[in-house]
Design a protein around this motif. Sequence first.
Motif, short mmCIF file in Angstrom:
data_model
loop_
_atom_site.label_atom_id
_atom_site.label_comp_id
_atom_site.label_asym_id
_atom_site.label_seq_id
_atom_site.Cartn_x
_atom_site.Cartn_y
_atom_site.Cartn_z
N UNK A 19 1.01 -1.27 -0.12
CA UNK A 19 -0.27 -0.35 0.23
C UNK A 19 1.21 1.46 0.12
N UNK A 20 2.13 0.71 0.76
CA UNK A 20 2.71 2.31 0.61
C UNK A 20 3.50 2.35 -0.56
N UNK A 21 3.51 1.58 -1.79
CA UNK A 21 4.67 1.49 -3.13
C UNK A 21 3.65 2.89 -3.83
N UNK A 28 -2.76 1.56 -9.87
CA UNK A 28 -3.90 0.98 -9.73
C UNK A 28 -5.12 2.12 -9.63
N UNK A 29 -4.22 3.39 -9.68
CA UNK A 29 -5.31 4.68 -9.28
C UNK A 29 -6.39 4.61 -8.30
N UNK A 30 -5.47 4.36 -7.00
CA UNK A 30 -5.77 4.24 -5.79
C UNK A 30 -6.36 6.14 -5.64
N UNK A 31 -7.23 6.71 -4.78
CA UNK A 31 -7.79 7.91 -4.53
C UNK A 31 -7.52 8.10 -2.90
N UNK A 32 -7.69 6.61 -2.33
CA UNK A 32 -8.22 6.56 -1.18
C UNK A 32 -7.96 5.47 0.08
N UNK A 40 1.39 1.74 10.95
CA UNK A 40 2.04 1.94 9.56
C UNK A 40 2.03 3.40 9.32
N UNK A 41 3.16 3.24 8.03
CA UNK A 41 3.09 4.69 7.65
C UNK A 41 1.80 4.99 5.73
N UNK A 42 1.87 5.98 5.64
CA UNK A 42 0.76 6.15 4.46
C UNK A 42 1.88 6.04 3.50
N UNK A 43 1.36 6.22 2.09
CA UNK A 43 1.88 6.13 0.39
C UNK A 43 2.60 7.81 0.98
N UNK A 44 3.30 8.31 0.23
CA UNK A 44 3.69 9.19 0.66
C UNK A 44 2.99 10.08 -0.88
N UNK A 45 2.20 9.70 -1.94
CA UNK A 45 1.76 10.41 -3.79
C UNK A 45 0.35 10.45 -2.45
N UNK A 46 -0.17 12.03 -3.50
CA UNK A 46 -1.28 12.55 -2.67
C UNK A 46 -2.66 12.21 -3.41
N UNK A 47 -2.83 10.96 -2.05
CA UNK A 47 -4.41 10.39 -2.10
C UNK A 47 -5.20 10.56 -0.45
N UNK A 48 -6.20 10.61 -0.80
CA UNK A 48 -6.48 10.76 0.48
C UNK A 48 -6.34 10.07 1.67
N UNK A 49 -6.55 10.62 2.87
CA UNK A 49 -5.30 9.57 3.89
C UNK A 49 -6.92 9.20 4.84
N UNK A 80 -15.97 7.59 -8.66
CA UNK A 80 -14.96 7.23 -9.82
C UNK A 80 -13.93 7.22 -9.01
N UNK A 81 -13.19 6.93 -7.93
CA UNK A 81 -12.23 6.79 -7.21
C UNK A 81 -11.80 5.51 -6.75
N UNK A 82 -10.99 5.05 -6.25
CA UNK A 82 -10.65 3.90 -5.28
C UNK A 82 -9.89 3.44 -4.02
N UNK A 83 -9.93 2.70 -3.24
CA UNK A 83 -9.87 2.52 -2.18
C UNK A 83 -8.65 1.86 -2.06
N UNK A 84 -7.79 1.80 -1.19
CA UNK A 84 -7.16 1.03 -0.96
C UNK A 84 -7.26 1.03 0.49
N UNK A 85 -7.57 -0.86 1.35
CA UNK A 85 -7.49 -0.92 2.87
C UNK A 85 -6.44 -1.78 3.36
N UNK A 86 -5.83 -1.27 4.35
CA UNK A 86 -4.36 -2.03 4.55
C UNK A 86 -4.17 -2.20 5.58
N UNK A 87 -3.37 -3.12 6.18
CA UNK A 87 -2.91 -2.71 8.02
C UNK A 87 -1.08 -3.93 7.65
N UNK A 88 -0.77 -3.46 8.63
CA UNK A 88 0.71 -4.70 8.74
C UNK A 88 0.83 -5.57 7.52
#
Length: 150
Positions: A19-21, A28-32, A40-49, A80-88
């Motif tokens: 998820x942090x790649x 995958x055009x993830x927006x959230x 765990x960290x967040x990815x550095x790209x400009x996505x909603x967190x 029209x966005x896409x979400x990724x849900x992640x944990x460790x």
Amino acid sequence: MLQLCKVTNALFISNARSACSDELIQQEAVTLCINVSKQQPFPSTGVTRLQVPVYDDPNEDLHSHFDRCADAIQQEADRGGRSVVYCKNGRSRSASICVAYLMKHRDLSLTAALQKVKTSRHVIDPNPGFMSQLQRYEQDLKKRRGQTES
């Protein structure tokens, strides 16, 4: 291997490393990004967190976050966005959130929702505490739907 596992067209589940790649997030055009962890960290790209600060502990209250997360995933999809849900490890916490989303917004039973998430990510295994919270959530949703139908 880094990968985001596709649950629906607008929902992915993964571990924190994938998820942090930034490359995968863009690919995958993830927006959230919904980060179901405290460390765990967040990815550095400009996505909603959206952060859900819980440990993978059966005594943690994940139930109180189900609606907020499920609705956020749905709103993102509606835009029209896409979400990724992640944990460790992408096994218990993130899986529970994805299952809650499928139950609330796709009208799936707990069993069917678990199966759908397991099909996209075989290693998922919500801990016993989260499983009982999902069972409670399934009952909550049935009650709410019962009230809206009458």
